[in-house]
Write a protein that holds these residues in place. Structure first.
Motif, short mmCIF file in Angstrom:
data_model
loop_
_atom_site.label_atom_id
_atom_site.label_comp_id
_atom_site.label_asym_id
_atom_site.label_seq_id
_atom_site.Cartn_x
_atom_site.Cartn_y
_atom_site.Cartn_z
N VAL A 135 0.87 -1.18 0.00
CA VAL A 135 0.00 0.00 0.00
C VAL A 135 0.91 1.23 0.00
O VAL A 135 1.21 1.81 1.04
N PRO B 110 -1.03 -0.35 6.89
CA PRO B 110 -2.28 -0.82 6.28
C PRO B 110 -3.00 -1.82 7.17
O PRO B 110 -2.37 -2.58 7.91
N GLN C 278 -8.51 -4.29 4.96
CA GLN C 278 -9.11 -3.80 3.71
C GLN C 278 -8.06 -3.13 2.82
O GLN C 278 -8.11 -3.25 1.59
N GLU C 279 -7.12 -2.43 3.45
CA GLU C 279 -6.06 -1.77 2.68
C GLU C 279 -5.17 -2.81 2.00
O GLU C 279 -4.77 -2.66 0.84
N ASP C 280 -4.88 -3.90 2.71
CA ASP C 280 -4.07 -4.97 2.15
C ASP C 280 -4.77 -5.62 0.95
O ASP C 280 -4.14 -5.96 -0.05
N ARG D 275 -4.90 0.10 -1.34
CA ARG D 275 -5.16 1.53 -1.17
C ARG D 275 -5.23 1.87 0.31
O ARG D 275 -5.72 1.08 1.11
N PRO D 276 -4.75 3.06 0.70
CA PRO D 276 -4.78 3.44 2.11
C PRO D 276 -6.16 3.91 2.57
O PRO D 276 -6.91 4.53 1.81
N VAL E 209 -9.28 2.62 3.40
CA VAL E 209 -10.50 2.31 2.66
C VAL E 209 -11.55 1.62 3.53
O VAL E 209 -12.67 1.40 3.09
N GLY F 126 -11.32 4.85 7.15
CA GLY F 126 -11.21 5.67 5.94
C GLY F 126 -12.45 6.48 5.67
O GLY F 126 -12.37 7.64 5.23
N ASN G 177 1.35 5.77 4.51
CA ASN G 177 1.63 5.20 5.83
C ASN G 177 3.14 5.11 6.03
O ASN G 177 3.90 5.08 5.06
N ARG H 252 0.94 -4.65 5.42
CA ARG H 252 0.16 -4.88 6.63
C ARG H 252 0.91 -5.78 7.61
O ARG H 252 1.30 -6.88 7.26
#
Length: 205
Positions: A34, A51, A54-56, A60-61, A63, A67, A88, A93
């Motif tokens: 991410v 992350p 969900q980011e993994d 995307r950061p 989310v 987020g 980040n 993650r």
């Protein structure tokens, strides 16, 4: 805000390098790096910690639920994600969403430092204690609890570039604590004023 072509290309190239990074073991049990995203010429840069699930999955950061809260905080000062750059300190993650370890932070933060050099933001907001501790160590400023220093504006020169540093709580901390949410909203009003004072993106009608 119009993204400068040179900065945008540099950010994309760096993201590709981050995607292939094997400098620490974190990548081994993840789906995606991410790197971060947004306007490579942004006046405001947000720096989170690491992350989550969900980011993994998306690469995307910010989310997940935190987020969505962050989007609301940005909207409150007249901004959307496309106006800012968000990253980040750690780009993969950590297992089980544990805190990033010192050696992982040391391995990964050269990427963050290069992102700061490319974007040259006027205001950097650190979301949470890990990112706040890392960035404020350049001044140096030490603290025990993020609540002691949240919302404080620290004028600084970071990597040769003048910037205003503002630590605040991580949005995840505010999901279950209304008092933390109020503190975040208060800090984001400070952020909006600092951006306006720096000639950056201001609150718009």
């Amino acid at each position: 805000m119009v993204q400068e072509t040179g900065s945008g290309v540099a950010i994309e190239r760096l993201a590709a390098v981050i995607g292939e990074c094997r400098k620490c073991p974190l990548w081994e049990n993840t789906h995606h790096a991410v790197p971060g995203e947004g306007d490579a010429g942004a006046d405001l840069m947000l720096i989170g910690e690491a992350p989550g699930k969900q980011e993994d999955l998306t690469g995307r950061p910010f989310v997940g639920r935190a987020g969505k809260l962050l989007d609301g905080l940005l909207s409150g000062i007249g901004l959307v994600r496309g106006d800012i750059f968000i990253a980040n300190i750690v780009k993969h993650r950590p297992p089980g969403n544990r805190d990033p370890r010192d050696e992982e932070i040391r391995a990964c933060t050269p990427y963050l430092e290069e992102q700061i050099r490319i974007v040259e933001p006027k205001v950097i907001v650190m979301l949470g204690r890990h990112s706040s501790r890392y960035i404020l160590s350049f001044l140096p400023v030490e603290f025990d609890r993020i609540t002691e220093i949240r919302g404080t504006v620290y004028p600084a020169v970071l990597f040769g570039h003048p910037v205003r540093l503002i630590p605040t709580l991580h949005p995840a901390a505010a999901l279950y604590n209304p008092a933390y949410r109020e503190a975040l909203e208060e800090d984001f009003r400070v952020i909006g004023r600092e951006l306006a004072g720096a000639g950056g993106s201001a609150i718009r009608d």
